[in-house]
Structure formats: structure tokens, C-alpha cells
Design an enzyme around this catalytic site. Structure first.
Site, short mmCIF file in Angstrom:
data_model
loop_
_atom_site.label_atom_id
_atom_site.label_comp_id
_atom_site.label_asym_id
_atom_site.label_seq_id
_atom_site.Cartn_x
_atom_site.Cartn_y
_atom_site.Cartn_z
N LYS A 1 10.10 -16.59 -20.82
CA LYS A 1 10.71 -15.32 -20.40
C LYS A 1 11.58 -14.73 -21.52
CE LYS A 1 8.67 -14.35 -16.97
NZ LYS A 1 7.64 -15.15 -17.45
N TRP B 1 -3.63 -1.71 -1.42
CA TRP B 1 -3.52 -2.89 -2.27
C TRP B 1 -4.06 -4.02 -1.40
CZ3 TRP B 1 -2.37 -4.52 -7.11
CH2 TRP B 1 -2.11 -5.86 -7.28
N ASN C 1 0.52 -0.24 6.16
CA ASN C 1 1.01 -1.07 5.05
C ASN C 1 1.63 -2.30 5.69
OD1 ASN C 1 1.91 -2.05 2.63
ND2 ASN C 1 3.80 -0.84 2.64
N GLY C 2 1.17 -3.49 5.26
CA GLY C 2 1.71 -4.73 5.82
C GLY C 2 0.58 -5.71 6.14
N HIS D 1 14.01 -37.55 -30.51
CA HIS D 1 12.86 -37.88 -31.36
C HIS D 1 12.60 -36.79 -32.39
CE1 HIS D 1 11.90 -41.37 -28.94
NE2 HIS D 1 12.18 -40.63 -27.88
N ARG E 1 2.44 1.69 -7.40
CA ARG E 1 2.38 0.52 -6.51
C ARG E 1 1.06 -0.22 -6.67
NH1 ARG E 1 5.99 1.67 -1.75
NH2 ARG E 1 4.68 0.35 -0.48
N GLU F 1 8.87 -22.21 -18.62
CA GLU F 1 8.82 -20.85 -18.07
C GLU F 1 10.07 -20.08 -18.48
OE1 GLU F 1 6.95 -18.71 -17.03
OE2 GLU F 1 8.19 -17.30 -15.91
N GLU G 1 9.39 -13.45 -24.30
CA GLU G 1 8.65 -12.23 -23.92
C GLU G 1 9.52 -10.98 -23.93
OE1 GLU G 1 6.88 -13.57 -20.01
OE2 GLU G 1 5.26 -12.36 -20.85
N LYS H 1 -0.28 -6.78 -19.70
CA LYS H 1 -0.07 -7.42 -18.40
C LYS H 1 -1.21 -8.38 -18.08
CE LYS H 1 1.87 -8.43 -14.60
NZ LYS H 1 3.00 -9.40 -14.66
N CYS I 1 0.85 -1.19 0.00
CA CYS I 1 0.00 0.00 0.00
C CYS I 1 0.89 1.24 0.00
CB CYS I 1 -0.87 -0.01 1.24
SG CYS I 1 -1.82 -1.53 1.38
#
Ligand code: AGP
Length: 610
Positions: free
Chosen positions: A487, A73, A99-100, A506, A27, A483, A490, A605, A2
Site C-alpha cells: 500500500k 453492478w 439496488n441491494g 539474517h 459506481r 500488504e 503504491e 486498476k 447499482c
């Protein structure tokens, strides 16, 4: 993650509070608010974006010169007016921003409700403001009361607190969640991050864990939790705003890669700790009866989230001994899948808004299946429509290429598979203890890898001219290799192909020629010798091989041109560690090629369209 701001001084507080929150907009947030002292504490807050807060403030007569503000957030409780900060006590003479994550908020909330306190939100933060009021009954001094209350909190917090009875001060206190204090001329500033105050001052104090501050118009005093005054060095910030938003990193992707030790801790928060007897997944209402009725599990997602799903498939199947199918959502939704009340669907999504994944969720619900969602964004569509929810506490992920969210999805998969295994009696106490110890070590092991990021940069620099790259792995390493390849595609715009290592012969090995670059993953020791053989096959045909192996591996350096070692851990957990060097490698290649690593071409995104 936050945003917190505070102002006390010669000018009106509200303009700084709003401008400061705008500077923290990167943020990410879903609600915002301010509390300003002007004879009384005036509270203005709203669900939605900052422009919605500005609309609420239009025409308001908030002339006070002291106040606090917040962008939320969501972690506990959906985005809403009631859950937005600042929070106030019932008497509305104390306001707080936080925040937390307060881990023991439920226990404190019960204690305070028993004393007659009325709660209006689902947040952990509201517990703190009532606790301060309760503590004031024993400690007349407001600062002492705040410190005493804070000592009862477990978890992480950056707090800004104001009180009607103490209009000449703002109190700040920190444990794990950053707070910075800006030093002005007859005015002082509080913020959770530097960008909020850079326009006004570059002279700051950084609060450390266990430190508290009293800000007045003309002074800032720092104390420890026993009210012993501390001497602090003033730090002069040289960053510009753009660098400050990235906490000094060049890009959000790098900042997020380096946030992963904290993200892992945050995702484990309240779910697994040293003294845990079980994994606690309080928003997953699946028990033995439910699990025993399940005869098929689908894990459905897209992109990186799908690779986390592939790993979840292997783990749940191996541990819970229930058939699991991992499916790409855009395929699943059109293949007339077999779904009924004995099916469990697990959807994985960072944004919680991916159209194909949401469509798969709705299909499953329509067929009577139970749906569980592993999601990062609280209050997102997928999180609201699933029966069970497991939030990944990765915070806002700004870079398009997912890194910290993927790692937090893996943590969620580890916790879920262990939970299922324990419910079904497939994991005994000894193995649980072994897994718990290993999982709790992951943050420091990830940090160990990050501390050696320059080794990965050297590998990237060496291969900057490559035209394509192959990734190979076996078992869990295969999903991780997918993955890694994604990356590179992307952010480096290079063709990267991942293969099950055993598949090379193969057909794909026909592609290998002198100068081909191959990344070989050696995280699964039970399959390591087989993969080593496959690496030898490509080496014999002229490939240049990078191996990512576990510490203690003595074979890799004999077959690969370069080897990067990651700390050894339980076979389930190597998937998270092996992937960190892949993230760094893709990042450095992209930067070396001069691409926009945070906003790669053609990508969004969140893919909210089919
Ligand atoms: C990951 O780096 C990509 N940005 C993309 O594959 C992403 O994982 C995919 O679009 C799924 O998004 P979600 O997790 O928000 O559903």
C-alpha cells in the site's frame, strides 16, 4: 452498488434518466435500462455501457414524463439483457429497479413459480416485481401492495416502482441501500446517490431504512411501512458533483476504506448469519468426496490478491490439513507446476481479468485440475472460466489501491477454510459457533478502528518525512505486513520492505539505523513475544517503531514508540483488523505527500497484460 434514477414531472423523463445514470457511472456497471410511462410502460435496456443504452434510445419516441432507470453492478446473474433492470411483471404493467441483495429470493421465487409466474432472468430483483403483482390480488391500492410485498423481503433493497394503473406516481422504498429524493418545481426526482440529481435540485429528502415515498409531479409524501405519514426535514446539499461521487470523502480510496463494514456484511450475506448451522457457499460445488480426492491445493493470484491467498493458504492448511501452496501467478505459469485431477486451484482476483491469474487458471484446467475463483466482478472472464465461484460483494472498487476488495477476499478465505474444515470434520460445533460469532462481529470492530482514523493520521503526519519504512510480522502477520508495505509503495511512492520478523537478524537488520521507521504487527498472540523481541532489536539500533497490537496487549507500549490497538478476535480473523490501520496509514502518507491517491502513477486498476 447499482445506480437507480426516477423522474416524474413537467418534462420528458428520458433525458433526466440518461443524464442521471451517467452521473452514477463511477459506481461501475455492466448493463443499463429505462422504463418510461407513455400510455403504456415502454422498456429499453441493454447489456454493456451507458453509451449502448443511448444507442438503443436513439430515435425512440419515449415522450413520457414519468419513468425509472438503472445501471446494474451484477450480483445475481451475469451481465445480460434479461438480467438488466428495469424488470417487469409478465403483464408488463409494473416495472421495478433495485439496488441491494434479496437474501430470500429463491424461496419467494419457488412460491411464485408454483403459482404460475414465469421468470425470465436469474436476478433476485425479478422476484420482487412478481411478488407485487401477486400481492395486488389482495390489496387494490398499489402503494399498500408494494409495502406489503416489501415486508416479505429479507436482505437489502432500494426500490423504485412504477405501474401502468398509477401513472401519476413513482413509489420508492428503502432498506439498507440508500435512496435520495430530489424536490423540484412541478417535478421530482429519485436516485440511489446524490450526483444523479445535483444538476436539477439541491433540496432533497434522504429516505431512511423502513421508509417509503410516493412521488408525484407536485408532491412527495413519506411513510413508514404501515403507511403512517412521516414528516421529513428537507436537506440542502452543498457538495459539488465530484465530492458527491465520493459520498463526501476526499478520495475514492478513503470512501472504500470506510465502506468496509458494509462490504463485510454484504460478503457474509446469505452465507453466514447468527442462526447459521453451516457456512453456505452455494456456488462452490465441493463436497467431501471431492475434497478427499484433493492431494494438493494451489492458491494463485497477483499483488494484494496474492497476499489474501497467502492468508488463505495458512488457514486452509491449518484447518483442513491439506498441503496448500500460495503462488504468484506470473511465476506459477512458467514453472511447469505439478497439476492433475487431484489438484485444486483457487485463484483470487478483484477484477477477474488479470492476465497472469487467468493464464494460471487455464493451465490448471488444461491439466484436469478443479479451479475455484474468488472474484469481485460478476461475469468477468475468470468468473466465467472457473468451475466454482465465490463472489466477494465489495461493489465496484474505483481506487487503484485495493482496500475493501482485499478485506472481502479475506472474508471469502475465512468462509472457505471453515467450510472445508466442516466438510472434513475438522471443526466441531463449538468451534464453529465461536468462529461464527467472531466473524459476525467484524463489521462493528472495523468501524471501531475507522472511528479512530485520526490517530492513524497523527502517526502519518509524524512520519511524513520518512524515506522508507520496514514492516515485520510472523505467521499470518507476515502476509498482512506484505500488504501494508505494498500500500505504501503504491500510493506514497516510498520504498517499503516487509520481512518475516525472524528474518531480520539474517541480514536486513543491517539496514536499521537511527531514524529508521518500522511497523511491527502483533496480531498473532502465539508469536507475539517473539516479534516483541525483534522490535526490541530494532529499537536498540535507533529505529522509530509503530506497533499494531490487539486490545489488552500490555507489552507493546513498553517497546514501541507508538501503539495502535485493534479489537481482539479469533486468531484467524485478526488479519483483517490489523490491516485496516495499514490502509489508513498509507492513505494519509500519500495525501500528506500530495500524491494522486486514487490514481497512483504507473499503475492500472486491472493488469490485463502480462
Ligand atoms: C492492489 O492494491 C493492486 N492494485 C494490485 O496489486 C492488484 O491487487 C493486483 O493487480 C491483482 O488485481 P486483481 O485482484 O484484479 O487480479
Amino acid at each position: 452498488m447499482c445506480g437507480i434514477v426516477g423522474y416524474i414531472g413537467k418534462s420528458k423523463a428520458t433525458p433526466f434518466l440518461v443524464e442521471g445514470l451517467k452521473a452514477l457511472e463511477y459506481r461501475g456497471y455492466d448493463s443499463a435500462g429505462v422504463a418510461v410511462y407513455d400510455q403504456t410502460i415502454e422498456l429499453v435496456k441493454t447489456k454493456g455501457r451507458l453509451k449502448d443504452l443511448e444507442s438503443c434510445l436513439d430515435g425512440s419516441q419515449l415522450n413520457g414524463t414519468m419513468g425509472i432507470g438503472h445501471t446494474r453492478w451484477a450480483t445475481h446473474g451475469e451481465p445480460s439483457y434479461c438480467n438488466a433492470h428495469p424488470h417487469m411483471n409478465t403483464r408488463t404493467d409494473i416495472a421495478i429497479v433495485h439496488n441491494g441483495i434479496i437474501e430470500n429470493y429463491l424461496e419467494l421465487k419457488e412460491e411464485l413459480e408454483a403459482k404460475g409466474y414465469q421468470f425470465v432472468s436469474e436476478t433476485d430483483t425479478e422476484t420482487v416485481v412478481h411478488l407485487i403483482e401477486e400481492t395486488l390480488k389482495e390489496h387494490e391500492n398499489f402503494f399498500t401492495a408494494v409495502l406489503t410485498a416489501a415486508k416479505r423481503l429479507k436482505g437489502s433493497y432500494g426500490l423504485g416502482v412504477i405501474s401502468h394503473k398509477n401513472p401519476d406516481q413513482i413509489i420508492a422504498i428503502r432498506k439498507d441501500s440508500p435512496l435520495v429524493i430530489g424536490l423540484g418545481e412541478h417535478e421530482n426526482f429519485l436516485a440511489s446517490d446524490i450526483p444523479a440529481i445535483l444538476k436539477y435540485t439541491r433540496n432533497v429528502y434522504f429516505l431512511e431504512d423502513g421508509e417509503a415515498a410516493i412521488l408525484t409531479k407536485d408532491s412527495v409524501k413519506i411513510y413508514d411501512l404501515d403507511e403512517k405519514e412521516l414528516k421529513k426535514e428537507v436537506f440542502t446539499v452543498t457538495w459539488d458533483i465530484d465530492a458527491a461521487e465520493k459520498s463526501g470523502y476526499d478520495h475514492f480510496m478513503m470512501k472504500e476504506i470506510f465502506e468496509q463494514p458494509k462490504v463485510i456484511k454484504d460478503t457474509l450475506n446469505g452465507r453466514l448469519s447468527q442462526d447459521s448451522e453451516e457456512v453456505i457457499l452455494d456456488q462452490i460445488k465441493i463436497d467431501k468426496d471431492v475434497l478427499e480426492k484433493i492431494n494438493k491445493i494451489y492458491i494463485v493470484a497477483c499483488g494484494t490478491a496474492y497476499y489474501a491467498g497467502m492468508i488463505g493458504k495458512e488457514l486452509i492448511e491449518k484447518i483442513a490439513r491439506v498441503p496448500v501452496v500460495a503462488e504468484v501467478a506470473s511465476e506459477f505459469r512458467y514453472k511447469d507446476p505439478i497439476l492433475d485431477e487431484n489438484t485444486l486451484m483457487i485463484v483470487v482476483s478483484q477484477s477477474g481479468e488479470t492476465a497472469d491469474t487467468l493464464a494460471a487458471l487455464r493451465m490448471a484446467k488444461q491439466a484436469g485440475a478443479r479451479v475455484m475463483a474468488i472474484v469481485n466482478v460478476v461475469g468477468s472472464t475468470i468468473s466465467r472460466e472457473a468451475h466454482d465461484i465465490l463472489y466477494t460483494s465489495a461493489g465496484p472498487e474505483i481506487a487503484v489501491a485495493s482496500t475493501k476488495a482485499y478485506s472481502s477476499q479475506l472474508i471469502a478465505m475465512y468462509l472457505l477454510s471453515i467450510r472445508m474444515g466442516r466438510i472434513l470434520g475438522k471443526i466441531d460445533d463449538a468451534e464453529f459457533t465461536e468462529l461464527k460469532t467472531a466473524i459476525l462481529k467484524l463489521p462493528e470492530q472495523v468501524q471501531n478502528i475507522l472511528d479512530r482514523s485520526q490517530e492513524i493520521k497523527a502517526l502519518a503526519d509524524k512520519h511524513l518525512g520518512m524515506k522508507n519504512i520496514f514492516y515485520i510480522g510472523r505467521g499470518l502477520d507476515y502476509a498482512t505486513s506484505l500488504e501494508g508495505a505494498l500500500k505504501i509503495k503504491e500510493v506514497a511512492y516510498l520504498h517499503a520492505e516487509s520481512y518475516q520478523a525472524g528474518e531480520l537478524k539474517h541480514g536486513p537488520i543491517a539496514l536499521i539505523e537511527k531514524g529508521s521507521v518500522l511497523m511491527g504487527l502483533l496480531g498473532q498472540e502465539s508469536l507475539m513475544e517473539k516479534t516483541i523481541s525483534n522490535i526490541k532489536e530494532v529499537k536498540a539500533r535507533g529505529a522509530d517503531v509503530i506497533a499494531i497490537a490487539l486490545e489488552g496487549n500490555t507489552m507493546a507500549k513498553h517497546v514501541a514508540d507508538d501503539v495502535f490497538m485493534v479489537p481482539k478476535t479469533h486468531w484467524m480473523l485478526t488479519t483483517l483488523l490489523i490491516n485496516i490501520p495499514q490502509q489508513l496509514f498509507a492513505y494519509y502518507i500519500s495525501c500528506g505527500l500530495g500524491h494522486d491517491v486514487d490514481k497512483p502513477r504507473n499503475l492500472a486498476k486491472s493488469v490485463t497484460v502480462e
